[in-house]
Design a protein around this motif. Structure first.
Motif, PDB file in Angstrom:
ATOM      1  N   ILE A  92       4.291  -4.216  -8.091  1.00 59.55           N
ATOM      2  CA  ILE A  92       3.888  -5.543  -8.548  1.00 59.55           C
ATOM      3  C   ILE A  92       4.897  -6.587  -8.080  1.00 59.55           C
ATOM      4  O   ILE A  92       4.532  -7.640  -7.582  1.00 59.55           O
ATOM      5  CB  ILE A  92       3.778  -5.589 -10.084  1.00 59.55           C
ATOM      6  CG1 ILE A  92       2.648  -4.673 -10.540  1.00 59.55           C
ATOM      7  CG2 ILE A  92       3.530  -7.013 -10.549  1.00 59.55           C
ATOM      8  CD1 ILE A  92       2.544  -4.544 -12.036  1.00 59.55           C
ATOM      9  N   ALA A 103      -4.807  -4.416  -9.842  1.00 58.15           N
ATOM     10  CA  ALA A 103      -4.598  -5.354  -8.741  1.00 58.15           C
ATOM     11  C   ALA A 103      -4.189  -4.605  -7.483  1.00 58.15           C
ATOM     12  O   ALA A 103      -4.674  -4.878  -6.382  1.00 58.15           O
ATOM     13  CB  ALA A 103      -3.535  -6.379  -9.120  1.00 58.15           C
ATOM     14  N   LEU A 104      -3.319  -3.645  -7.672  1.00 55.34           N
ATOM     15  CA  LEU A 104      -2.856  -2.834  -6.553  1.00 55.34           C
ATOM     16  C   LEU A 104      -4.031  -2.094  -5.909  1.00 55.34           C
ATOM     17  O   LEU A 104      -4.175  -2.080  -4.681  1.00 55.34           O
ATOM     18  CB  LEU A 104      -1.844  -1.821  -7.090  1.00 55.34           C
ATOM     19  CG  LEU A 104      -0.485  -1.687  -6.434  1.00 55.34           C
ATOM     20  CD1 LEU A 104       0.058  -3.026  -5.992  1.00 55.34           C
ATOM     21  CD2 LEU A 104       0.476  -1.022  -7.393  1.00 55.34           C
ATOM     22  N   GLY A 105      -4.820  -1.489  -6.752  1.00 54.02           N
ATOM     23  CA  GLY A 105      -5.969  -0.741  -6.251  1.00 54.02           C
ATOM     24  C   GLY A 105      -6.931  -1.647  -5.505  1.00 54.02           C
ATOM     25  O   GLY A 105      -7.396  -1.320  -4.419  1.00 54.02           O
ATOM     26  N   ARG A 106      -7.184  -2.820  -6.067  1.00 52.89           N
ATOM     27  CA  ARG A 106      -8.065  -3.785  -5.414  1.00 52.89           C
ATOM     28  C   ARG A 106      -7.508  -4.135  -4.042  1.00 52.89           C
ATOM     29  O   ARG A 106      -8.247  -4.218  -3.057  1.00 52.89           O
ATOM     30  CB  ARG A 106      -8.177  -5.055  -6.256  1.00 52.89           C
ATOM     31  CG  ARG A 106      -8.900  -4.872  -7.551  1.00 52.89           C
ATOM     32  CD  ARG A 106     -10.414  -4.966  -7.415  1.00 52.89           C
ATOM     33  NE  ARG A 106     -10.846  -6.215  -6.821  1.00 52.89           N
ATOM     34  CZ  ARG A 106     -11.461  -6.304  -5.640  1.00 52.89           C
ATOM     35  NH1 ARG A 106     -11.724  -5.225  -4.949  1.00 52.89           N
ATOM     36  NH2 ARG A 106     -11.829  -7.462  -5.179  1.00 52.89           N
ATOM     37  N   SER A 107      -6.204  -4.378  -3.991  1.00 49.75           N
ATOM     38  CA  SER A 107      -5.619  -4.807  -2.721  1.00 49.75           C
ATOM     39  C   SER A 107      -5.668  -3.677  -1.700  1.00 49.75           C
ATOM     40  O   SER A 107      -5.584  -3.917  -0.500  1.00 49.75           O
ATOM     41  CB  SER A 107      -4.188  -5.301  -2.936  1.00 49.75           C
ATOM     42  OG  SER A 107      -3.265  -4.256  -2.750  1.00 49.75           O
ATOM     43  N   ALA A 108      -5.810  -2.454  -2.174  1.00 42.85           N
ATOM     44  CA  ALA A 108      -5.945  -1.327  -1.253  1.00 42.85           C
ATOM     45  C   ALA A 108      -7.399  -1.141  -0.861  1.00 42.85           C
ATOM     46  O   ALA A 108      -7.746  -0.227  -0.129  1.00 42.85           O
ATOM     47  CB  ALA A 108      -5.404  -0.063  -1.882  1.00 42.85           C
ATOM     48  N   LEU A 138       0.826  -1.201   0.000  1.00 45.05           N
ATOM     49  CA  LEU A 138       0.000   0.000   0.000  1.00 45.05           C
ATOM     50  C   LEU A 138       0.864   1.258   0.000  1.00 45.05           C
ATOM     51  O   LEU A 138       0.510   2.251  -0.635  1.00 45.05           O
ATOM     52  CB  LEU A 138      -0.917   0.003   1.222  1.00 45.05           C
ATOM     53  CG  LEU A 138      -1.951  -1.113   1.250  1.00 45.05           C
ATOM     54  CD1 LEU A 138      -3.039  -0.803   2.257  1.00 45.05           C
ATOM     55  CD2 LEU A 138      -2.565  -1.319  -0.124  1.00 45.05           C
ATOM     56  N   LEU A 149      -3.108  -3.627 -15.564  1.00 48.49           N
ATOM     57  CA  LEU A 149      -3.611  -4.696 -14.714  1.00 48.49           C
ATOM     58  C   LEU A 149      -2.910  -4.699 -13.364  1.00 48.49           C
ATOM     59  O   LEU A 149      -3.532  -4.960 -12.330  1.00 48.49           O
ATOM     60  CB  LEU A 149      -3.449  -6.042 -15.426  1.00 48.49           C
ATOM     61  CG  LEU A 149      -4.425  -6.235 -16.581  1.00 48.49           C
ATOM     62  CD1 LEU A 149      -4.032  -7.445 -17.421  1.00 48.49           C
ATOM     63  CD2 LEU A 149      -5.854  -6.384 -16.069  1.00 48.49           C
ATOM     64  N   GLY A 150      -1.631  -4.354 -13.396  1.00 49.76           N
ATOM     65  CA  GLY A 150      -0.908  -4.242 -12.135  1.00 49.76           C
ATOM     66  C   GLY A 150      -1.525  -3.180 -11.255  1.00 49.76           C
ATOM     67  O   GLY A 150      -1.733  -3.388 -10.052  1.00 49.76           O
ATOM     68  N   LEU A 151      -1.846  -2.086 -11.879  1.00 48.60           N
ATOM     69  CA  LEU A 151      -2.456  -0.970 -11.173  1.00 48.60           C
ATOM     70  C   LEU A 151      -3.812  -1.377 -10.595  1.00 48.60           C
ATOM     71  O   LEU A 151      -4.157  -1.034  -9.462  1.00 48.60           O
ATOM     72  CB  LEU A 151      -2.635   0.167 -12.172  1.00 48.60           C
ATOM     73  CG  LEU A 151      -2.458   1.604 -11.719  1.00 48.60           C
ATOM     74  CD1 LEU A 151      -1.315   1.735 -10.735  1.00 48.60           C
ATOM     75  CD2 LEU A 151      -2.212   2.479 -12.939  1.00 48.60           C
ATOM     76  N   MET A 207      -3.581  -9.906  -8.576  1.00 45.42           N
ATOM     77  CA  MET A 207      -2.985 -10.770  -9.593  1.00 45.42           C
ATOM     78  C   MET A 207      -2.807 -12.203  -9.106  1.00 45.42           C
ATOM     79  O   MET A 207      -1.745 -12.775  -9.221  1.00 45.42           O
ATOM     80  CB  MET A 207      -1.600 -10.241  -9.970  1.00 45.42           C
ATOM     81  CG  MET A 207      -1.589  -8.951 -10.720  1.00 45.42           C
ATOM     82  SD  MET A 207      -0.872  -9.173 -12.355  1.00 45.42           S
ATOM     83  CE  MET A 207      -0.530  -7.491 -12.831  1.00 45.42           C
ATOM     84  N   LEU A 237      -5.626   6.865   1.506  1.00 47.02           N
ATOM     85  CA  LEU A 237      -4.786   5.678   1.555  1.00 47.02           C
ATOM     86  C   LEU A 237      -3.842   5.741   2.756  1.00 47.02           C
ATOM     87  O   LEU A 237      -3.633   4.738   3.450  1.00 47.02           O
ATOM     88  CB  LEU A 237      -3.988   5.587   0.252  1.00 47.02           C
ATOM     89  CG  LEU A 237      -3.234   4.297  -0.034  1.00 47.02           C
ATOM     90  CD1 LEU A 237      -4.107   3.095   0.241  1.00 47.02           C
ATOM     91  CD2 LEU A 237      -2.784   4.299  -1.491  1.00 47.02           C
ATOM     92  N   PHE A 282      -9.981  -0.561  -2.992  1.00 44.26           N
ATOM     93  CA  PHE A 282     -10.812   0.188  -3.918  1.00 44.26           C
ATOM     94  C   PHE A 282     -11.678  -0.764  -4.722  1.00 44.26           C
ATOM     95  O   PHE A 282     -11.241  -1.857  -5.097  1.00 44.26           O
ATOM     96  CB  PHE A 282      -9.948   1.025  -4.866  1.00 44.26           C
ATOM     97  CG  PHE A 282      -9.164   2.114  -4.183  1.00 44.26           C
ATOM     98  CD1 PHE A 282      -9.814   3.210  -3.643  1.00 44.26           C
ATOM     99  CD2 PHE A 282      -7.791   2.036  -4.067  1.00 44.26           C
ATOM    100  CE1 PHE A 282      -9.098   4.221  -2.988  1.00 44.26           C
ATOM    101  CE2 PHE A 282      -7.065   3.037  -3.414  1.00 44.26           C
ATOM    102  CZ  PHE A 282      -7.721   4.121  -2.875  1.00 44.26           C
TER     103      PHE A 282
END
Lengths: 157, 157
Positions: free
Chosen positions: A128, B53-58, A96, B49-51, A149, B89, B60
DNA sequence: GGTTGACCTCAAGTTGACTTGAAGTTGTAG
DNA sequence: CTACAACTTCAAGTCAACTTGAGGTCAACC
């Protein structure tokens, strides 16, 4: 010893009564008894609910949280398992922080197309990458939630 | 210029093809064209897609993420909005750090009943408190997701 | 001692994020 | 040129986490 009815708990925790019943059904919390049909709660439950909310916000599923603390609110994992959870959480936090860096960059970088901005690419790649080797020995309880992912064929059940 | 078919993207991102189609349907990503019926992608999509995934993990939601970056992957918020996101965040991160402290404490504290341990109570209270005043001017886009003792009557739609 | 509003149960509905399946099409290896 | 594995669409299914609704009970105030 102060006791609470479901409306008190709802008001003081901000969690709807329907959710409290739902959580009880799942075994996440317990009332200490009934007055007639009506549930009564010990004030402890507020701490437990705080913990649940916290866990949820960290991406733990209700099932996972239930596994960590019994309905009495007592920790139910071994020291090593707790340490692993802390590690897992740390990794998540590091991710994060990376995302926050990306966002800060986006807020400041004037590049016309970000996908072409070197720094942007590197930030994302780094973020990533930090997720990439999650094929480690962590994830004690097969934490099925918490996006990112994920490997294909994630098979559940 | 290298191009990818859906299987390449799936393999290199770890995201199933079905999800890629689903994301496209939502307008989160776009293919750059078709070969016959088949989608073809620019390598850029991997960053996007990386972005995601990152957003999901945060925490969002896909809707929120869609609002932040168009299907082209271009940032779609004002500087102030980005700054607010970063702030949001940051608050989330601070909370997770507190939770990690709680977990570390649980791993170490030998108290028989944690709910009665002073330090434990304080850690949780602190963690809850840091979330408590989220009735602030933050939360620009009414981020409906991301759990945590939410206010009752959270009404969406 | 009656009313009533807050509680109760249990079943069904909703939302977000995907996954699965059936049925059809096609690029490419042989 | 034919097979067929890999793609396609579209509808329906699943799962977690709740919420809503119908119909019932009852503690507490008047």
């Amino acid at each position: 010893m102060e006791i609470l009815d479901i409306a008190d708990v709802a008001r003081r925790s901000g969690i709807p009564a329907s959710t409290l019943r739902f959580y009880e059904e799942l075994g996440l919390i317990a009332s200490i008894g009934r007055r007639g049909l009506r549930r009564i709660y010990a004030p402890d439950v507020l701490l437990q609910l705080g913990l649940i909310a916290l866990g949820r916000s960290a991406g733990f599923s209700l099932e996972e949280i239930k596994g960590m603390f019994g309905p009495d609110g007592q920790p139910a994992l071994s020291r090593a398992q707790w340490q692993a959870k802390a590690e897992e959480l740390d990794a998540h936090i590091r991710q994060l922080v990376k995302l926050r860096d990306v966002i800060h960059h986006v807020a400041d970088c004037p590049a016309p197309r970000h996908l072409e901005c070197e720094q942007f690419q590197q930030l994302i790649s780094a973020a990533i990458a930090s997720r990439r080797q999650d094929t480690g020995p962590i994830s004690v309880t097969a934490s099925s939630s918490r996006a990112g992912m994920r490997k294909p064929r994630n098979r559940s059940k």
